[in-house]
Motif scaffolding. Structure first.
Motif, mmCIF file in Angstrom:
data_model
loop_
_atom_site.group_PDB
_atom_site.id
_atom_site.type_symbol
_atom_site.label_atom_id
_atom_site.label_comp_id
_atom_site.label_asym_id
_atom_site.label_seq_id
_atom_site.Cartn_x
_atom_site.Cartn_y
_atom_site.Cartn_z
ATOM 1 N N GLU A 33 -17.114 31.544 7.708
ATOM 2 C CA GLU A 33 -16.817 30.572 8.694
ATOM 3 C C GLU A 33 -16.313 29.235 8.144
ATOM 4 O O GLU A 33 -15.542 28.524 8.979
ATOM 5 C CB GLU A 33 -18.038 30.549 9.683
ATOM 6 C CG GLU A 33 -18.175 31.809 10.288
ATOM 7 C CD GLU A 33 -19.477 32.005 11.425
ATOM 8 O OE1 GLU A 33 -19.981 31.050 11.244
ATOM 9 O OE2 GLU A 33 -19.635 33.019 11.915
ATOM 10 N N ALA A 34 -16.870 28.748 7.208
ATOM 11 C CA ALA A 34 -16.893 27.445 6.799
ATOM 12 C C ALA A 34 -15.230 27.413 5.980
ATOM 13 O O ALA A 34 -14.619 26.316 6.344
ATOM 14 C CB ALA A 34 -17.808 26.890 5.626
ATOM 15 N N SER A 37 -12.855 27.209 8.862
ATOM 16 C CA SER A 37 -12.913 25.698 9.444
ATOM 17 C C SER A 37 -12.021 24.838 8.694
ATOM 18 O O SER A 37 -11.289 23.947 9.322
ATOM 19 C CB SER A 37 -14.490 25.319 9.649
ATOM 20 O OG SER A 37 -15.066 26.127 10.270
ATOM 21 N N LEU A 38 -12.090 24.926 7.223
ATOM 22 C CA LEU A 38 -11.212 24.345 6.595
ATOM 23 C C LEU A 38 -9.740 24.335 6.915
ATOM 24 O O LEU A 38 -8.998 23.427 7.170
ATOM 25 C CB LEU A 38 -11.256 24.707 5.139
ATOM 26 C CG LEU A 38 -12.334 24.120 4.157
ATOM 27 C CD1 LEU A 38 -12.046 24.665 2.695
ATOM 28 C CD2 LEU A 38 -12.068 22.504 4.221
ATOM 29 N N ARG A 39 -9.445 25.744 7.312
ATOM 30 C CA ARG A 39 -8.150 26.133 7.452
ATOM 31 C C ARG A 39 -7.818 25.418 8.667
ATOM 32 O O ARG A 39 -6.688 25.246 8.922
ATOM 33 C CB ARG A 39 -7.704 27.682 7.455
ATOM 34 C CG ARG A 39 -7.987 28.234 5.907
ATOM 35 C CD ARG A 39 -8.255 29.727 5.820
ATOM 36 N NE ARG A 39 -7.389 30.480 6.736
ATOM 37 C CZ ARG A 39 -6.254 30.916 6.191
ATOM 38 N NH1 ARG A 39 -6.036 30.376 5.069
ATOM 39 N NH2 ARG A 39 -5.383 31.755 7.130
ATOM 40 N N GLU A 40 -8.493 25.877 9.693
ATOM 41 C CA GLU A 40 -8.120 25.157 10.993
ATOM 42 C C GLU A 40 -8.148 23.614 11.018
ATOM 43 O O GLU A 40 -7.183 23.068 11.887
ATOM 44 C CB GLU A 40 -9.478 25.391 11.966
ATOM 45 C CG GLU A 40 -9.331 27.063 12.223
ATOM 46 C CD GLU A 40 -10.727 27.316 13.046
ATOM 47 O OE1 GLU A 40 -11.498 26.463 13.121
ATOM 48 O OE2 GLU A 40 -10.697 28.506 13.491
ATOM 49 N N ALA A 41 -8.717 22.898 10.128
ATOM 50 C CA ALA A 41 -8.765 21.572 9.791
ATOM 51 C C ALA A 41 -7.367 21.196 9.001
ATOM 52 O O ALA A 41 -7.067 19.780 8.713
ATOM 53 C CB ALA A 41 -9.633 21.061 9.192
ATOM 54 N N GLU A 61 -8.638 38.772 1.545
ATOM 55 C CA GLU A 61 -8.447 39.510 2.641
ATOM 56 C C GLU A 61 -9.422 38.671 3.582
ATOM 57 O O GLU A 61 -9.133 38.491 4.684
ATOM 58 C CB GLU A 61 -8.279 40.842 2.801
ATOM 59 C CG GLU A 61 -8.233 41.427 4.100
ATOM 60 C CD GLU A 61 -8.112 42.933 4.017
ATOM 61 O OE1 GLU A 61 -8.092 43.469 5.387
ATOM 62 O OE2 GLU A 61 -7.940 43.548 3.048
ATOM 63 N N ALA A 62 -10.721 38.930 2.978
ATOM 64 C CA ALA A 62 -11.820 38.359 4.031
ATOM 65 C C ALA A 62 -11.752 36.932 4.226
ATOM 66 O O ALA A 62 -12.065 36.424 5.351
ATOM 67 C CB ALA A 62 -13.120 38.595 3.355
ATOM 68 N N LEU A 63 -11.021 36.101 3.480
ATOM 69 C CA LEU A 63 -11.158 34.836 3.461
ATOM 70 C C LEU A 63 -9.799 34.241 4.276
ATOM 71 O O LEU A 63 -9.751 32.904 4.603
ATOM 72 C CB LEU A 63 -11.492 34.131 2.241
ATOM 73 C CG LEU A 63 -12.893 33.998 1.804
ATOM 74 C CD1 LEU A 63 -12.551 33.396 0.376
ATOM 75 C CD2 LEU A 63 -13.719 33.492 2.367
ATOM 76 N N VAL A 262 -21.473 26.573 -0.986
ATOM 77 C CA VAL A 262 -19.728 26.389 -0.690
ATOM 78 C C VAL A 262 -19.697 25.980 0.639
ATOM 79 O O VAL A 262 -19.144 24.895 0.821
ATOM 80 C CB VAL A 262 -18.975 27.648 -1.029
ATOM 81 C CG1 VAL A 262 -17.436 27.193 -0.587
ATOM 82 C CG2 VAL A 262 -18.721 27.939 -2.628
ATOM 83 N N ALA A 263 -20.477 26.772 1.457
ATOM 84 C CA ALA A 263 -20.378 26.091 3.057
ATOM 85 C C ALA A 263 -20.935 24.895 3.045
ATOM 86 O O ALA A 263 -20.313 23.800 3.925
ATOM 87 C CB ALA A 263 -20.941 27.154 3.930
#
Length: 273
Positions: A33-34, A37-41, A61-63, A262-263
């Motif tokens: 999820e973190a 969130s990075l990608r969405e930002a 694939e998962a990320l 990492v998160a």
């Protein structure tokens, strides 16, 4: 170690084992999820690992990673479509030197990686199950490494005898100086790769490819092959369980991989920028 700068981070390059992945090689939901969130930002995200490309696919694939990724400590950079952006092989002379040093040591297993193939002579070594679980595929048993000398991506000396690996690292470094990189990616793994195969060079190559200034990059890791990218990144982050000499070379330290470090780092040091 670079100085932490108040610039926004536009690209994060992350190690995998001991960093993104927990001890059982799984990804936590919080980490997934973190990264989302990075990608969405609008922050770019990719992977740099000692693993071969084939052993990254499940995590990619998962990320949702859709950028080039760095395998073999940066020796191979693979585009999302599987084509090669960069490929560096270990010089045959350096490979022979390393193989000779590691040979005939009862507590050292020798693994050779050529492309996606994991090659070894003894499939019954005690470290093999661990590696097979981590990679997700079995080794190829060979009688000799000689046929592969011109296309070796990485040699690994694997052993639970960490002190021996430290000794072998110290002995091998001067023998392959100017020809190869030697580093312990994990306490039980001593990696030998091409001179150009390091995560710092991978970070520089990827940042240039993506059009991101190094000052706006971040790197996170826990092993002896990670400070190379720490020294190039605008922000360097060490995992909490990393050895002290690794933590000392980073700008900041986050939680351990068992604590979703990492998160934590994404939430505390990257997204707020």
């Amino acid at each position: 170690m670079s100085e932490a700068a108040p610039q926004p981070i536009r690209f994060l390059l992350s190690d995998m084992d001991g960093t993104l992945l927990r001890a059982d090689h799984s990804l936590s939901q919080r980490t997934i999820e973190a990264v989302r969130s990075l990608r969405e930002a609008g922050v770019l995200f990719s992977l740099a690992t000692g693993r071969p490309p084939r052993a990254m696919r499940q995590q990619i694939e998962a990320l949702g990673v859709d950028l080039p990724t760095a395998a073999f400590n940066g020796g191979t950079i693979v585009n999302p479509d599987g084509s090669l952006l960069v490929a560096h092989h270990l010089p045959a002379t350096a490979a022979l030197t390393a193989l000779a040093l590691f040979a005939d040591r009862p507590d050292v297993e020798i693994w050779v990686f050529s492309g996606d193939d994991w090659l070894l002579k003894d499939p019954h070594g005690p470290m093999v199950p661990r590696e097979q679980h981590g990679l997700g595929y079995p080794p190829v048993v060979v009688d000799s490494f000689e046929p592969y000398l011109e296309r070796i991506s990485k040699i690994v000396a694997a052993s639970d005898n960490t002190e021996l690996l430290i000794e072998l690292e110290a002995r091998l470094l001067p023998q392959v100086d100017g020809m190869a990189q030697v580093s312990r990616s994990q306490p039980v793994y001593l990696d030998v790769t091409a001179l150009e195969a390091n995560k710092g060079t991978a970070l520089v190559t990827l940042a240039e490819h993506l059009g991101v200034p190094l000052a706006q990059t971040a790197a996170i890791g826990d092993g002896g092959n990670d400070p190379a990218m720490f020294h190039c990144a605008g922000l360097s982050i060490a995992m909490g369980q990393a050895p002290e000499e690794i933590r000392r070379q980073a700008d900041v330290v986050t939680g351990s991989n068992s604590e979703d470090g990492v998160a934590q780092a994404i939430e505390r040091y990257i997204l707020p920028r």
